[in-house]
Design a protein around this motif. Structure first.
Motif, PDB file in Angstrom:
ATOM      1  N   UNK A 292      46.216  -1.878 -30.833  1.00  0.00           N
ATOM      2  CA  UNK A 292      45.320  -1.009 -30.094  1.00  0.00           C
ATOM      3  C   UNK A 292      43.918  -0.914 -30.657  1.00  0.00           C
ATOM      4  N   UNK A 293      43.663  -1.497 -31.812  1.00  0.00           N
ATOM      5  CA  UNK A 293      42.322  -1.449 -32.400  1.00  0.00           C
ATOM      6  C   UNK A 293      41.419  -2.504 -31.762  1.00  0.00           C
ATOM      7  N   UNK A 294      40.113  -2.302 -31.901  1.00  0.00           N
ATOM      8  CA  UNK A 294      39.123  -3.217 -31.354  1.00  0.00           C
ATOM      9  C   UNK A 294      38.113  -3.580 -32.429  1.00  0.00           C
ATOM     10  N   UNK A 295      37.522  -4.763 -32.292  1.00  0.00           N
ATOM     11  CA  UNK A 295      36.459  -5.189 -33.202  1.00  0.00           C
ATOM     12  C   UNK A 295      35.350  -5.811 -32.372  1.00  0.00           C
ATOM     13  N   UNK A 296      34.214  -5.109 -32.275  1.00  0.00           N
ATOM     14  CA  UNK A 296      33.049  -5.643 -31.565  1.00  0.00           C
ATOM     15  C   UNK A 296      32.255  -6.505 -32.534  1.00  0.00           C
ATOM     16  N   UNK A 297      32.023  -7.744 -32.163  1.00  0.00           N
ATOM     17  CA  UNK A 297      31.341  -8.686 -33.041  1.00  0.00           C
ATOM     18  C   UNK A 297      29.838  -8.544 -32.870  1.00  0.00           C
ATOM     19  N   UNK A 298      29.145  -8.258 -33.969  1.00  0.00           N
ATOM     20  CA  UNK A 298      27.721  -7.960 -33.926  1.00  0.00           C
ATOM     21  C   UNK A 298      26.892  -9.034 -34.640  1.00  0.00           C
ATOM     22  N   UNK A 299      27.488 -10.116 -35.040  1.00  0.00           N
ATOM     23  CA  UNK A 299      26.806 -11.149 -35.805  1.00  0.00           C
ATOM     24  C   UNK A 299      27.353 -12.486 -35.318  1.00  0.00           C
ATOM     25  N   UNK A 300      26.801 -13.565 -35.776  1.00  0.00           N
ATOM     26  CA  UNK A 300      27.286 -14.882 -35.384  1.00  0.00           C
ATOM     27  C   UNK A 300      26.212 -15.686 -34.665  1.00  0.00           C
TER      28      UNK A 300
END
Length: 200
Positions: free
Chosen positions: A123-131
Motif C-alpha cells: 500500500x505504500x507509494x514512492x514518487x520519483x523526483x530525480x532521474x
C-alpha cells in the motif's frame, strides 16, 4: 565512507551507471592519486542481479509527445521505454555522426517531463523526483535502436537506485533502494499501469 576510514586507508563509495549491462562485461575506472598521477582499474560490471521486463497494461497515451510501452526493472534500477510523437528529431549526418533536436516548445517542456509513482503491494507509494528523462534509445553507433528495445525509440524515464546515503553536507537522507517484486503497479502522468512480464 568515514566509518571505515583509518590513518592509512580512505574508503570511497561511488555509483556507476551502465546502460546495457547484459552486453558489457568490463569497464575501466580512472581515478586521481595526486595532482600529477592517476591510476586505473578494470571493473567487472557483469550483471549479478535479476533484471526483468514488463509490458505496461493500460492507456499508453500518457502524453501528447510520447506513449509508454514497457519497463525494465531491477532492485537497483528502473527504465520506462516508449514511442515518441514529435518529441525530438534524430538524424544521421554525412560524417557518420548524428544530430538531435528537441521539438517541444520551451514553454511546454516542464509539463512534458514524466511524473512517475511506484505503488507497492503493502500500500505504500514512492514518487520519483530525480532521474533522466526523454532521451532517444540509441545503439553504440548513435542509431535509434527500436529493434533492440521492443519497438521503443525513447527512454521516457530512468533512475538508478542504491542504498541509503546522505546528500552532500545537508544530511538529507535519501532512500534509494527497492524490492522490484513488491511493485504492484506504476502511475505515469496520472495513468495507472499493471505489469505483465514478458516470457520470451
Amino acid at each position: 565512507m568515514k566509518e571505515y576510514r583509518t590513518d592509512s586507508t580512505l574508503c570511497i563509495q561511488f555509483m556507476y551507471d551502465v546502460n546495457e549491462p547484459e552486453k558489457q562485461q568490463t569497464a575501466i575506472l580512472y581515478y586521481p592519486m595526486t595532482h600529477k598521477k592517476y591510476s586505473q582499474a578494470e571493473l567487472n560490471v557483469e550483471p549479478n542481479m535479476e533484471i526483468k521486463e514488463y509490458r505496461l497494461v493500460g492507456d499508453t497515451n500518457v502524453n501528447e509527445y510520447y506513449d509508454a510501452l514497457y519497463v525494465r526493472l531491477s532492485d537497483l534500477s528502473l527504465v520506462i521505454y516508449g514511442m515518441q510523437k514529435g518529441l525530438y528529431e534524430h538524424r544521421t549526418t554525412a560524417a557518420g555522426g548524428y544530430h538531435q533536436r528537441i521539438l517541444v516548445p520551451e514553454k511546454e517542456r516542464e509539463e512534458v517531463f514524466p511524473k512517475v509513482t511506484l505503488h507497492f503491494i503493502d500500500g505504500t507509494e514512492l514518487s520519483l523526483m530525480y532521474g533522466a528523462a526523454l532521451s532517444p534509445v540509441m545503439d553504440h553507433s548513435g542509431h535509434i535502436d527500436s529493434e533492440g528495445h521492443r519497438g521503443a525509440d525513447v527512454n521516457i524515464y530512468s533512475v538508478s537506485f542504491g542504498e541509503k546515503f546522505y546528500m552532500n553536507d545537508s544530511m538529507e537522507e535519501r532512500r534509494l533502494s527497492i524490492k522490484a517484486e513488491d511493485i504492484e503497479n506504476i502511475t505515469i502522468n496520472g495513468h495507472d499501469f499493471t505489469l505483465e512480464e514478458y516470457t520470451e
